[in-house]
Design an enzyme around this catalytic site. Structure first.
Site, PDB file in Angstrom:
ATOM      1  N   CYS A   1       0.773  -1.329   0.035  1.00  0.00           N
ATOM      2  CA  CYS A   1      -0.088  -0.094   0.074  1.00  0.00           C
ATOM      3  C   CYS A   1       0.970   1.285   0.018  1.00  0.00           C
ATOM      4  O   CYS A   1       0.903   2.053   0.970  1.00  0.00           O
ATOM      5  CB  CYS A   1      -1.035   0.073   1.099  1.00  0.00           C
ATOM      6  SG  CYS A   1      -1.982  -1.290   1.378  1.00  0.00           S
ATOM      7  N   ALA A   2       1.728   1.461  -1.274  1.00  0.00           N
ATOM      8  CA  ALA A   2       2.605   2.181  -1.203  1.00  0.00           C
ATOM      9  C   ALA A   2       2.535   3.722  -1.009  1.00  0.00           C
ATOM     10  O   ALA A   2       3.319   4.579  -0.472  1.00  0.00           O
ATOM     11  CB  ALA A   2       3.544   1.802  -2.291  1.00  0.00           C
TER      12      ALA A   2
ATOM     13  N   PRO B   1       1.467   7.688  -0.825  1.00  0.00           N
ATOM     14  CA  PRO B   1       2.188   8.433  -1.695  1.00  0.00           C
ATOM     15  C   PRO B   1       4.004   7.992  -1.824  1.00  0.00           C
ATOM     16  O   PRO B   1       4.572   8.692  -2.590  1.00  0.00           O
ATOM     17  CB  PRO B   1       2.321   9.735  -1.246  1.00  0.00           C
ATOM     18  CG  PRO B   1       2.227   9.823   0.131  1.00  0.00           C
ATOM     19  CD  PRO B   1       1.431   8.351   0.323  1.00  0.00           C
TER      20      PRO B   1
ATOM     21  N   GLY C   1       6.442   7.168   0.677  1.00  0.00           N
ATOM     22  CA  GLY C   1       7.682   7.860   1.803  1.00  0.00           C
ATOM     23  C   GLY C   1       8.411   6.652   1.996  1.00  0.00           C
ATOM     24  O   GLY C   1       9.825   6.627   1.722  1.00  0.00           O
ATOM     25  N   LYS C   2       8.049   5.579   2.244  1.00  0.00           N
ATOM     26  CA  LYS C   2       8.578   4.154   2.750  1.00  0.00           C
ATOM     27  C   LYS C   2       9.197   3.578   1.472  1.00  0.00           C
ATOM     28  O   LYS C   2      10.607   3.124   1.568  1.00  0.00           O
ATOM     29  CB  LYS C   2       7.778   3.152   3.432  1.00  0.00           C
ATOM     30  CG  LYS C   2       7.237   3.748   4.831  1.00  0.00           C
ATOM     31  CD  LYS C   2       6.340   2.779   5.546  1.00  0.00           C
ATOM     32  CE  LYS C   2       6.129   3.498   6.833  1.00  0.00           C
ATOM     33  NZ  LYS C   2       4.818   4.354   6.604  1.00  0.00           N
TER      34      LYS C   2
ATOM     35  N   ASP D   1      -5.369  -3.004  -7.193  1.00  0.00           N
ATOM     36  CA  ASP D   1      -6.090  -3.597  -5.629  1.00  0.00           C
ATOM     37  C   ASP D   1      -5.181  -4.675  -5.181  1.00  0.00           C
ATOM     38  O   ASP D   1      -5.085  -5.860  -6.044  1.00  0.00           O
ATOM     39  CB  ASP D   1      -7.458  -4.013  -5.930  1.00  0.00           C
ATOM     40  CG  ASP D   1      -7.962  -4.303  -4.542  1.00  0.00           C
ATOM     41  OD1 ASP D   1      -7.464  -4.901  -3.758  1.00  0.00           O
ATOM     42  OD2 ASP D   1      -9.264  -4.122  -4.400  1.00  0.00           O
TER      43      ASP D   1
ATOM     44  N   CYS E   1       0.277   3.207  11.334  1.00  0.00           N
ATOM     45  CA  CYS E   1       0.415   4.547  12.362  1.00  0.00           C
ATOM     46  C   CYS E   1      -0.575   4.668  13.219  1.00  0.00           C
ATOM     47  O   CYS E   1      -1.102   5.612  13.666  1.00  0.00           O
ATOM     48  CB  CYS E   1       0.430   5.515  11.330  1.00  0.00           C
ATOM     49  SG  CYS E   1      -1.038   6.012  10.311  1.00  0.00           S
TER      50      CYS E   1
END
Length: 548
Positions: free
Chosen positions: A362-363, A365, A367-368, A414, A485
């Protein structure tokens, strides 16, 4: 992570407008507030400016475009620009479903757009925003949203009748909230706050609205000066005490009750104080491009921006000065990126190594994904999957900016469908799931009001589905990292334990060598505590798949 939120039912992803008499007031992108501006409230200044403009034309002054003439006619020099913009932003957040953080970021670079919103909503413009105005808008909007429940309690207490509050026009309520926040929390000079907010109410609404603002704000000033603000008492049963704490510290009652259950009252109060304070912002130095923290620190000192070092070598943190960093071009040149240290630790749990294939489920926007790609040192590949094409474009643009195009492949899909049809397995898989965001409430001022207890049930169901899908992408002997998070046990340990029961081929792998001991829970998971560690709350579990 956030991209998959679109999978949730609409009722779980939108802020529900509670005031029915205003539910149809939002008009497309203009966000015009119907019923807020009366013609008589602005006609006099408009007419005087029109006569002035016409007299100039009569004397053969250079002809102005119709847009310029209209703008000149609508400028009101008496209203503070930051106050007008803050009022309209608050309307957009509460009634338009916009996010406080996104509005603040846009405001830093688009003062004209902000003033366009003001004109469409209030019927006039003020002078353009300067840097000081922008800082004030950010502080007032964020603070007013955080303290909304507490401010509304005070406003209701000072209204002569409860109906005065419940029937109050949305614009008038925002003006009062701003005034109460400035007096009670910012300790601004009370005479100036009263005068400015009365002016705004009279011009944007009508003289009677200004008189009401004047009356209520003056009552507030007297109570504050005598240290007798009306606050609920901590007494009664657990429910009553939770309601009182929810008002005093301005959080939803369900959150307060949940935190008292899991953390105890004292720790719950500390957490709410953290959520209400000005947030820290983590910055990651893009070492892949050859920069070091020392390089950035030198520039920050020139910019007079205070900073703190981090637990992580590539990171540092600031509380103020983001505007200066943006203006200096450090972000748009790809020298550094805004990323919380808690997210950096999640990448540490993944532990990317050169030559590996890594799937970020679930990348967007991104950052990781970008941080993991930089740690591959040009060898290997990160497959960044997300359901939101628009947010994937942000990832692609950032990859170009940070010279990481060769090690990132963006995939629009998906995850649940992708994992079934994809036969290629990865060395490591990161699943940073959509979650309640209860660990980032200090940064997302509006999020506390947009979350409901019912959301957790829907989210945990989705998290289980995504975990099952992500497991299909892990090769034998490979690693699956589940992260959130959130600070809620149901979304964290609860989901991992449930997953392990369904998937005995996976087991928990120790992370002692990957993160400092202070960030490792009793169960061997990564956990950052906002109060203890002064960063966003986050969770990660490293799970290894058996070879057979």
């Amino acid at each position: 992570m956030e991209g998959v939120l679109s999978l949730l039912p609409r009722s779980h992803t939108q802020f529900v407008i509670s005031r029915s008499n205003f539910s149809n007031a939002i008009k497309s992108d203009s966000l015009a507030i119907s019923g807020v501006v009366s013609a008589s409230s602005v006609s006099a200044p408009h007419n005087s400016r029109r006569r002035y403009t016409e007299s100039i034309e009569t004397n053969h002054a250079p002809r102005l475009s119709s847009l310029t003439k209209r703008t000149m006619q609508n400028i009101n020099e008496e209203i503070s620009p930051h106050r007008a913009v803050a009022t309209v932003r608050l309307l957009r957040i509460e009634k338009g479903g916009a996010f406080a953080g996104l509005l603040n970021e846009k405001g830093k670079n688009s003062g004209k757009n902000e003033m366009d919103y003001v004109e469409r909503t209030l019927g006039f413009r003020t002078r353009e925003l300067d840097d000081r105005d922008i800082r004030l808008v950010t502080e007032i909007v964020g603070g007013t949203v955080r303290w909304r429940r507490y401010l509304d309690h005070l406003i209701l207490s000072l209204c002569n009748k409860e109906r005065v509050f419940t029937d109050m026009e949305p614009l008038l309520l925002q003006i009062l909230r701003i005034g109460f926040f400035e007096i009670v929390k910012l300790n601004m000079p009370s005479y100036a706050v009263v005068d400015e907010n009365v002016k705004l109410a009279k011009v944007a609404l009508r003289p009677g609205a200004g008189n009401l603002v004047n009356d209520i704000l003056r009552k507030l000033v007297l109570l504050k000066e005598s240290d007798s603000l009306p606050l609920p008492k901590l007494e009664g049963d657990d429910r009553a005490r939770a309601r009182a704490l929810a008002t005093i510290y301005s959080h939803p009652v369900w959150m307060v009750r949940r935190w008292i259950k899991y953390l105890g009252q004292e720790e719950a109060v500390r957490l709410m104080n953290w959520n209400n304070a000005d947030p820290y912002f983590g910055i990651r130095v893009n070492t892949w491009k050859g920069y070091t923290r020392a390089d950035i620190f030198s520039q920050l000192e020139d910019l007079k921006v205070d900073y703190e070092t981090s637990f992580l070598d590539d990171f540092f943190r600031i509380r103020t000065g983001m505007q200066a960093i943006m203006h200096a071009g450090l972000l748009e040149k790809g020298i550094c990126s805004v990323q919380d240290e808690s997210a950096g630790f999640v990448v540490s749990v993944v532990d990317p190594q050169p030559g590996e294939t890594i799937t970020d489920c679930c990348a967007a926007p991104g950052g990781k994904s970008l941080y993991m790609a930089s740690r591959l040192r040009g060898q290997g590949m990160v497959y960044a999957i997300d359901i939101n094409e628009g947010r994937l474009r942000i990832l692609r643009d950032a990859a170009k900016l940070q010279d990481l195009v060769g090690v990132i492949t963006a995939i629009h899909s998906d995850l649940r469908a992708y994992s079934i049809r994809n036969i290629v397995k990865s060395d490591k898989v990161l699943l940073d799931v959509p979650c309640s965001g209860l660990g980032v409430l200090s940064k997302r001022a509006d999020l506390r009001w947009n979350r409901h207890l019912e959301d957790l049930k829907e989210l945990t169901r989705l998290q289980d589905e995504l975990l099952d899908a992500a497991a299909l992408l892990v090769k034998p002997g490979g690693v699956l990292v589940y992260s959130t998070c959130s600070i809620d046990p149901d979304e964290n340990e609860g989901r991992v334990m449930s997953f392990l029961q369904r998937h005995p081929e996976f087991s928990v792998q120790p992370i002692n060598r990957l993160v400092p001991p202070d960030f490792i829970s009793e169960d061997g998971f990564y956990f950052s505590n906002p109060v203890k560690h002064c960063m966003d709350g986050a969770f990660a579990a490293r799970l290894v798949r058996s070879l057979s």
